[in-house]
Motif scaffolding. Structure first.
Motif, PDB file in Angstrom:
ATOM      1  N   HIS A  59      -2.748  -0.596  10.457  1.00 56.01           N
ATOM      2  CA  HIS A  59      -1.510   0.117  10.774  1.00 56.01           C
ATOM      3  C   HIS A  59      -1.674   1.566  10.318  1.00 56.01           C
ATOM      4  O   HIS A  59      -1.745   1.837   9.117  1.00 56.01           O
ATOM      5  CB  HIS A  59      -0.323  -0.527  10.055  1.00 56.01           C
ATOM      6  CG  HIS A  59       0.145  -1.796  10.692  1.00 56.01           C
ATOM      7  ND1 HIS A  59       1.459  -2.079  10.921  1.00 56.01           N
ATOM      8  CD2 HIS A  59      -0.547  -2.855  11.178  1.00 56.01           C
ATOM      9  CE1 HIS A  59       1.562  -3.272  11.493  1.00 56.01           C
ATOM     10  NE2 HIS A  59       0.353  -3.765  11.656  1.00 56.01           N
ATOM     11  N   ALA A  60      -1.732   2.494  11.269  1.00 51.01           N
ATOM     12  CA  ALA A  60      -1.922   3.908  10.951  1.00 51.01           C
ATOM     13  C   ALA A  60      -0.649   4.490  10.331  1.00 51.01           C
ATOM     14  O   ALA A  60       0.445   3.948  10.493  1.00 51.01           O
ATOM     15  CB  ALA A  60      -2.297   4.681  12.217  1.00 51.01           C
ATOM     16  N   VAL A 103      -2.731  -1.271   4.188  1.00 52.14           N
ATOM     17  CA  VAL A 103      -2.670  -0.701   5.535  1.00 52.14           C
ATOM     18  C   VAL A 103      -3.209  -1.642   6.600  1.00 52.14           C
ATOM     19  O   VAL A 103      -3.175  -1.296   7.788  1.00 52.14           O
ATOM     20  CB  VAL A 103      -3.439   0.636   5.584  1.00 52.14           C
ATOM     21  CG1 VAL A 103      -2.826   1.632   4.613  1.00 52.14           C
ATOM     22  CG2 VAL A 103      -4.914   0.445   5.295  1.00 52.14           C
ATOM     23  N   GLY A 104      -3.705  -2.823   6.209  1.00 54.64           N
ATOM     24  CA  GLY A 104      -4.223  -3.722   7.219  1.00 54.64           C
ATOM     25  C   GLY A 104      -4.846  -4.957   6.614  1.00 54.64           C
ATOM     26  O   GLY A 104      -4.766  -5.197   5.396  1.00 54.64           O
ATOM     27  N   LEU A 105      -5.466  -5.748   7.468  1.00 57.93           N
ATOM     28  CA  LEU A 105      -6.114  -6.990   7.052  1.00 57.93           C
ATOM     29  C   LEU A 105      -7.485  -7.082   7.692  1.00 57.93           C
ATOM     30  O   LEU A 105      -7.671  -6.697   8.858  1.00 57.93           O
ATOM     31  CB  LEU A 105      -5.278  -8.194   7.485  1.00 57.93           C
ATOM     32  CG  LEU A 105      -3.896  -8.379   6.834  1.00 57.93           C
ATOM     33  CD1 LEU A 105      -3.158  -9.534   7.510  1.00 57.93           C
ATOM     34  CD2 LEU A 105      -4.027  -8.630   5.343  1.00 57.93           C
ATOM     35  N   GLY A 152      -9.037   3.743   3.228  1.00 61.24           N
ATOM     36  CA  GLY A 152      -8.807   5.136   2.860  1.00 61.24           C
ATOM     37  C   GLY A 152      -9.366   6.100   3.881  1.00 61.24           C
ATOM     38  O   GLY A 152      -8.708   7.086   4.254  1.00 61.24           O
ATOM     39  N   GLU A 153     -10.602   5.840   4.349  1.00 60.88           N
ATOM     40  CA  GLU A 153     -11.204   6.727   5.342  1.00 60.88           C
ATOM     41  C   GLU A 153     -10.448   6.668   6.666  1.00 60.88           C
ATOM     42  O   GLU A 153     -10.300   7.677   7.350  1.00 60.88           O
ATOM     43  CB  GLU A 153     -12.675   6.352   5.548  1.00 60.88           C
ATOM     44  CG  GLU A 153     -13.574   6.654   4.365  1.00 60.88           C
ATOM     45  CD  GLU A 153     -13.591   8.132   4.019  1.00 60.88           C
ATOM     46  OE1 GLU A 153     -13.430   8.975   4.922  1.00 60.88           O
ATOM     47  OE2 GLU A 153     -13.756   8.457   2.827  1.00 60.88           O
ATOM     48  N   ALA A 154      -9.970   5.451   7.015  1.00 63.10           N
ATOM     49  CA  ALA A 154      -9.202   5.326   8.257  1.00 63.10           C
ATOM     50  C   ALA A 154      -7.918   6.158   8.171  1.00 63.10           C
ATOM     51  O   ALA A 154      -7.550   6.850   9.131  1.00 63.10           O
ATOM     52  CB  ALA A 154      -8.870   3.860   8.518  1.00 63.10           C
ATOM     53  N   ASP A 155      -7.227   6.106   7.010  1.00 65.89           N
ATOM     54  CA  ASP A 155      -6.011   6.912   6.856  1.00 65.89           C
ATOM     55  C   ASP A 155      -6.308   8.401   6.919  1.00 65.89           C
ATOM     56  O   ASP A 155      -5.586   9.182   7.551  1.00 65.89           O
ATOM     57  CB  ASP A 155      -5.328   6.562   5.527  1.00 65.89           C
ATOM     58  CG  ASP A 155      -4.254   5.500   5.696  1.00 65.89           C
ATOM     59  OD1 ASP A 155      -4.168   4.922   6.797  1.00 65.89           O
ATOM     60  OD2 ASP A 155      -3.506   5.250   4.737  1.00 65.89           O
ATOM     61  N   LYS A 156      -7.377   8.817   6.256  1.00 68.98           N
ATOM     62  CA  LYS A 156      -7.756  10.232   6.287  1.00 68.98           C
ATOM     63  C   LYS A 156      -8.011  10.701   7.716  1.00 68.98           C
ATOM     64  O   LYS A 156      -7.525  11.756   8.155  1.00 68.98           O
ATOM     65  CB  LYS A 156      -9.018  10.473   5.451  1.00 68.98           C
ATOM     66  CG  LYS A 156      -8.824  10.394   3.953  1.00 68.98           C
ATOM     67  CD  LYS A 156     -10.163  10.668   3.279  1.00 68.98           C
ATOM     68  CE  LYS A 156     -10.113  10.375   1.781  1.00 68.98           C
ATOM     69  NZ  LYS A 156     -11.423  10.563   1.150  1.00 68.98           N
TER      70      LYS A 156
END
Length: 545
Positions: free
Chosen positions: A51-52, A114-116, A147-151
């Protein structure tokens, strides 16, 4: 899970995969990370839910996932939502059979879940060539991925916002600098698809009189002309948006019962998706803007709708400005036409009246000079004739000046001026009489308002004199429910009002339109009623306050 040694080359490869600098978008980053994690454990297959920060949801799957594992994954995903937790996330294990387990890892970013991540792994004592990481290392890996996905998601969103702001600025500058309505609409049709990544943009402006949306499109044969389509407000997605003032996302038009394909068939264009937003100025909807078919095939989303809504608002303001400029130009042209008409009327009146009289006076003077030498006894009678002619000429000139601008308006008011106007009125053909019916209690109004009322009455009387073919015209002046009402009525031959108004584009005379415009400028309303054989009534209503 017991701690085991991990292949350092695999970890190094995984670290490179989850580095945002090596990926252009979040989907690519997560897909590469999932595939590498499956190879690292090793696992038969895996699934990832993310989930972004801005609401986008990414669901990925790779490898072999049977029905039982798929059902457990779907159940876990159904109850998941991006949230902030006060405790450390934990790893979950679900037994699928004697040899397999489903591993569940929460994807984390800082204090947010933020996800699974789900992996189908073998649960045997058989030694594997690539040992799996322990719990701490597993949590470290998924936290790094989250963390990298959120960034990367925030970075791409910021880049997109900057691009949109730049596009909005460019489009806004272009629209603000174009005050020609046809050219402006063409600019919108060309620029908005580029900003939205769409195939086409159409602008439908609201005709408030007919309650229709009007779409103008260039002629496909490049003749320079425009084709016009009219869509009732109760038809189509655009009609619904204009009526309700709410933007709509329709990613499959064939599944929407509001879809109306009449225009699409006429212009030979296949519409698959529609994003439609109202064009607003304050609370008033002046039209709709819609973009059709994303070029990359992806569906329109809420962010697209927000961008289009902003563009539609900019376009509405630009269209309104262009309309105002057009109206000012039309008003300027009407004033020039009226000025030319007045000049021609003055020249005609001068030529037919005072000019002829002055010429006659000059001829009489020359004749009297000759009589003075030849027949002096006739000089006195000729001088009397000359004096009468001079007095008539002076009266005609004063009457002409009175009709151009009665000085009594400023000192005596409208009622007294109308009495003078009726007394001085002259019909060159000698057929028509003018009468005034008004009580003496008519109040004074500001000079500029009384001046406009007088001009409208004068215009109505002149029209009756030229066209009504009647013996009498009556001016009524009275008070009614807070309004001063001035009515000019005749029982002449009348005319087809709709036909006359529709021919203004080809006729030189704009009398009826001028009367209505003058009434509007003083806050009043000019109503005209006429029919062939039934006479004409011009009624002007001006508020007293």
């Amino acid at each position: 899970m017991a701690p085991l040694l991990v292949d350092q080359r695999q970890l190094q490869t995984l670290g490179q995969l989850i580095s945002a600098g090596g990926h252009q978008d979040v989907h690519e980053l997560l897909q590469a990370s999932l595939e590498r994690l499956i190879a690292l454990w090793p696992a038969q297959g895996g699934a990832l839910l993310y989930h972004a920060p801005h609401g986008e949801v990414i669901r990925l799957q790779h490898g072999i996932i049977d029905a039982e594992a798929g059902a457990l994954i779907a159940e876990a995903r159904e109850t998941f939502a991006r949230r902030e937790e006060g405790r450390e996330p934990t790893i979950g294990y679900y037994t699928l059979d004697d040899e397999r387990k489903l591993l569940e890892l929460p994807l984390s970013s800082g204090s947010h879940t933020v996800g699974l991540l789900h992996l189908v792994i073998l649960d045997t004592d058989t030694e594997r060539p690539s040992p799996a990481p322990d719990d701490d290392l597993a949590m470290l890996l998924v936290r790094a991925i989250g963390g990298e996905a959120d960034k990367l998601a925030r970075l791409r969103r910021a880049e997109q916002d900057l691009r949109e702001l730049h596009l909005l600025y460019q489009v806004g500058q272009a629209l603000a600098s174009n005050l020609d309505l046809s050219s402006l609409l063409n600019d919108i049709r060309n620029q908005v698809p580029q900003a939205m990544g769409a195939e086409r943009c159409s602008i439908m402006l609201l005709d408030e009189q007919t309650r229709e949306l009007v779409l103008e499109l260039p002629d496909p044969y490049h003749t320079g002309e425009q084709r016009e389509f009219r869509i009732p407000l109760d038809r189509g997605i655009a009609g619904w948006v204009a009526t309700n003032g709410i933007g709509q996302i329709v990613n499959d038009v064939e599944q929407d019962p509001r879809w109306f394909d009449g225009v699409a068939r006429d212009v030979d264009f296949v519409t698959r998706q529609i994003l439609c937003a109202p064009m607003r100025i304050g609370d008033r909807v002046v039209g709709v803007m819609q973009v059709l078919n994303k070029r990359d095939g992806t569906p329109f989303d809420e962010q697209d709708l927000r961008l289009l809504t902003t563009l539609a608002t900019q376009a509405a303001i630009a269209v309104e400005n262009a309309r105002l400029v057009r109206r000012l130009k039309e008003e300027h042209d009407r004033l020039l036409a009226k000025e030319a008409e007045v000049r021609a009327a003055i020249a005609r009146d001068l030529h037919d009246g005072p000019t002829q009289s002055v010429a006659a006076i000059a001829m009489n003077i020359e004749f009297i000079k000759k009589l003075l030498r030849a027949m002096p006894e006739r000089v006195e009678s000729e001088l009397n004739v000359l004096a009468d002619l001079v007095q008539k000429t002076a009266y005609d000139i004063r009457t002409l000046l009175f009709e151009l601008r009665p000085l009594g308006l400023e000192t005596q008011g409208l009622l007294a001026t109308l009495h003078q106007y009726v007394a001085r009125f002259r019909d060159l053909a000698g057929r028509m009489k003018l009468r005034l019916e008004a009580p003496s209690s008519i109040p004074r109004l500001p000079v500029e308002i009384e001046g406009a009322i007088f001009i409208i009455i004068q215009e109505a009387v002149n029209n009756a004199r030229k066209h009504a073919h009647t013996d009498e015209v009556v001016i009524y002046l009275y008070l009614e429910e807070g309004y001063l009402v001035a009515s000019v009525r005749d029982r002449g031959r009348g005319f087809n009002l709709a036909a006359v108004e529709s021919s203004y584009n080809t006729r030189g005379s704009l009398g009826l339109l001028n009367m209505r415009e003058r009434a509007r400028l003083i806050g009043g309303e000019c109503r005209i009623r006429s029919a062939e054989g039934e006479g004409t009534t011009v009624e002007l209503r001006v508020p007293l306050t």
